[in-house]
Design a protein around this motif. Structure first.
Motif, short mmCIF file in Angstrom:
data_model
loop_
_atom_site.label_atom_id
_atom_site.label_comp_id
_atom_site.label_asym_id
_atom_site.label_seq_id
_atom_site.Cartn_x
_atom_site.Cartn_y
_atom_site.Cartn_z
N SER A 217 0.84 -1.20 0.00
CA SER A 217 0.00 0.00 0.00
C SER A 217 0.87 1.25 0.00
O SER A 217 2.00 1.23 0.50
CB SER A 217 -0.93 0.01 1.22
OG SER A 217 -0.19 0.13 2.42
N ILE A 218 0.33 2.32 -0.57
CA ILE A 218 1.02 3.60 -0.61
C ILE A 218 0.07 4.68 -0.14
O ILE A 218 -1.11 4.69 -0.50
CB ILE A 218 1.51 3.95 -2.04
CG1 ILE A 218 2.40 2.85 -2.61
CG2 ILE A 218 2.27 5.28 -2.03
CD1 ILE A 218 2.79 3.07 -4.07
N THR B 269 4.34 11.26 -5.11
CA THR B 269 4.37 9.82 -5.32
C THR B 269 4.89 9.49 -6.71
O THR B 269 5.68 8.55 -6.88
CB THR B 269 2.96 9.21 -5.12
OG1 THR B 269 2.49 9.56 -3.80
CG2 THR B 269 2.99 7.70 -5.24
N PHE C 105 -3.45 2.63 -3.45
CA PHE C 105 -2.84 3.94 -3.29
C PHE C 105 -3.90 4.87 -2.70
O PHE C 105 -4.92 5.13 -3.32
CB PHE C 105 -2.33 4.49 -4.62
CG PHE C 105 -1.82 5.92 -4.53
CD1 PHE C 105 -0.97 6.31 -3.51
CD2 PHE C 105 -2.21 6.86 -5.48
CE1 PHE C 105 -0.51 7.62 -3.43
CE2 PHE C 105 -1.75 8.16 -5.40
CZ PHE C 105 -0.90 8.55 -4.39
N HIS D 147 -4.74 8.58 -1.58
CA HIS D 147 -4.22 9.88 -1.99
C HIS D 147 -5.09 11.01 -1.47
O HIS D 147 -6.29 10.86 -1.25
CB HIS D 147 -4.13 9.95 -3.51
CG HIS D 147 -5.43 9.65 -4.19
ND1 HIS D 147 -6.40 10.62 -4.41
CD2 HIS D 147 -5.95 8.49 -4.68
CE1 HIS D 147 -7.43 10.07 -5.02
NE2 HIS D 147 -7.20 8.78 -5.19
N PHE E 230 -0.57 7.22 -13.30
CA PHE E 230 -0.49 6.08 -12.39
C PHE E 230 -0.82 4.78 -13.09
O PHE E 230 -0.22 3.74 -12.81
CB PHE E 230 -1.42 6.29 -11.19
CG PHE E 230 -0.79 7.09 -10.08
CD1 PHE E 230 -0.07 6.47 -9.08
CD2 PHE E 230 -0.90 8.48 -10.06
CE1 PHE E 230 0.53 7.20 -8.07
CE2 PHE E 230 -0.31 9.22 -9.06
CZ PHE E 230 0.40 8.59 -8.05
N TYR F 271 -7.59 2.77 -5.95
CA TYR F 271 -7.25 4.15 -5.64
C TYR F 271 -8.33 4.72 -4.72
O TYR F 271 -9.52 4.70 -5.06
CB TYR F 271 -7.15 4.98 -6.92
CG TYR F 271 -6.04 4.49 -7.84
CD1 TYR F 271 -4.72 4.89 -7.62
CD2 TYR F 271 -6.32 3.63 -8.89
CE1 TYR F 271 -3.71 4.43 -8.45
CE2 TYR F 271 -5.30 3.17 -9.73
CZ TYR F 271 -4.00 3.57 -9.49
OH TYR F 271 -2.98 3.11 -10.31
#
Length: 508
Positions: free
Chosen positions: A213-214, A221, A247, A249, A261, A272
């Motif tokens: 995961s981010i 990023t 991700f 955000h 992305f 996302y």
């Protein structure tokens, strides 16, 4: 790590019932938050000033306590940073989230209490994963590590007991040990001040981890992912992190970056998720994958009020509570928090896309701005920089507008300005450099993004002939009256329209 994944998903699922509770009983939960905030702050200096002990209703609160801007509460924050306590909130305040500048300072310093960390920021991060686990019951996200792209913090020069920095850094530094175990990179890298060196080290360290995961701002990023591909020689991020799932955000619109992305992470299964977290608090989480709007989080120690945007300039604007808002109308967001922000205008505008449950979409700021890369460039900044550039280059202008240049997969972003000069500068190159240097001087967020051209390049300036803006406003049927040229926009609509009009004119 499989065992950890099982344990963590079980823990996260336990919270979902509480989220469902405030979704079903939103007004009751907000009433509880209001009562708790008022009761807790009764004996603070602020609470005594406005007689919190005798407040019995929201209406009475609204009549007694004024709306607050940063400038209006700054004297209290200044005293807090110098060591005084029990001013806005009873518990000790020693952390401040550094945010974008205002009229009286390059940066704002938002107090962050222990309660705000635990009940708002930490809970927001946990609820992000709670919602994700609930929507994706077969997830293996906790088999790997979470990559968080944060900022930095520092010790106050005036008070050795006070720290301030980006809200991401404040949160990271205060995370419990168990949370540090499941994230990457370590704090010694994640909280480094020098971005270029940090970027290099983050890329090297995290490329060796199993990242699933981010969490981060889209622009930064992208820069990190490109650096990882450069170091590893891989063609896309899935070759580095094959188990990457999500991700999360926030901070800037994701729409312009989605295609980038999808090139960097070419997986139809990549998730996302948008979140609404700010220096002042954590407010929203996208809770459904097929709906881009965010669930307004109601039990984080935040009481919400809303001003219809058309009322913003009135001396006594109409104030609404959650039960009074309507669908698809734009409201300025007003918050009272467990860090001692009271009826505070956060500067964002939102619209409700659902009232059962309450879901929101961020519609913009209360004023024109550019915040495509987290630079939060305000009209006041632009006008001050334009004035300085004119003074030093001998130029005189009649109108201007500016918009972002969105970065491509391998490119960089920037700002594109269209300026109509009555008197041309002695050197357009000098004008551009003074414009840029002044913006860097007066806006710390812009300065950070311009550092070594990593995210923002030198501004691109078009000098247009006299009458251009008049003809453009005429074309839009916006001549006269209260119509004004929009100085800044986070969209390229106005800039592209003017450039297109100029091309047609040249062709004719």
């Amino acid at each position: 790590m499989e065992l950890l994944n099982t344990i963590m998903t079980w823990i996260m699922k336990k919270r979902i019932s509480q989220i469902e509770l405030f979704m079903k009983n939103p007004l009751e939960v907000q009433a509880e938050q209001f009562k708790k905030l008022i009761h807790t702050a009764q004996q603070t200096e602020w609470g005594r000033k406005y007689h919190y002990a005798s407040i019995t209703s929201v209406k009475e609160y609204q009549q007694r306590v004024p709306l607050s801007s940063y400038e209006e509460i700054f004297p209290y924050i200044d005293r807090l940073m110098k060591g005084e306590q029990n001013l806005l909130w009873p518990s000790e305040i020693k952390w401040f989230a550094k945010s974008s500048g205002t009229t009286n300072a390059r940066s704002k310093f938002i107090p962050v209490s222990t309660e705000a960390l635990e009940d708002c920021h930490f809970r927001g991060g946990k609820d992000l994963m709670t919602v994700y686990v609930n929507n994706n019951p077969d997830t293996k996200v906790f088999v790997g590590k979470g990559l968080a792209i944060g900022g930095s913090y520092q010790l106050s020069q005036e008070n050795p007991d006070v720290y301030y920095g980006d809200v991401s850094a404040v949160v990271m530094k205060n995370l419990p040990i168990w949370a540090q175990f499941i994230r990457t990179p370590g704090l010694e890298i994640a909280l480094m001040n020098e971005w270029e060196e940090k970027l290099e080290k983050m890329a090297k360290v995290t490329s060796q981890e199993n990242v699933t995961s981010i969490l981060g701002v889209p622009t930064w990023t992208i820069v990190l992912l490109q650096k990882i591909l450069e170091i590893t020689g891989k063609s896309n991020i899935l070759e580095v992190w094959p188990n990457l799932e999500i991700f999360a955000h926030g901070a800037v619109s994701f729409t312009p970056y989605r295609a980038v992305f999808q090139q960097l992470i070419p997986s139809p299964h990549m998730k996302y998720v948008e979140i609404y977290n700010a220096s002042e608090g954590f407010f929203g989480i996208q809770d459904q994958s097929d709906i881009a709007d965010m669930l307004l989080m109601l039990d984080y120690g935040v009481f919400y009020e809303f001003i219809p945007v058309e009322e913003m300039d009135k001396e006594h604007p109409k104030m609404l509570t959650l039960g009074e808002v309507e669908l698809n109308k734009v409201y300025a967001l007003i918050i009272s928090t467990n860090s001692g922000l009271w009826r505070y205008n956060i500067g964002d505008t939102v619209k409700f896309t659902s009232l059962s449950p309450y879901r929101i979409r961020i519609s913009g700021r209360t004023k024109h701005f550019i915040n495509a890369f987290g630079e939060e460039l305000m009209v006041e900044n632009a006008e001050q920089a334009i004035t300085k550039a004119c003074q030093e280059s001998g130029a005189i202008i009649s109108n201007f507008t500016a918009a972002p240049i969105y970065m491509e997969t391998s490119g960089k972003g920037g700002h594109e300005w269209i300026i109509e000069f009555v008197k041309e500068p002695s050197s357009l190159k000098q004008f551009i450099h003074v414009l840029d240097a002044t913006l860097r001087e007066i806006n710390s967020d812009y300065d950070a993004k311009r550092y070594k051209d990593i995210a923002l390049q030198l501004p691109l300036v078009h000098s247009v002939q006299e009458g251009t803006f008049y003809q453009w406003m005429k074309k839009r049927n916006k001549l006269g009256g209260q119509h004004k040229v929009p100085r800044l926009s986070n969209s390229r609509e106005y800039v592209d329209d003017i450039l297109s009009m100029m091309e047609v004119s040249k062709g004719a």
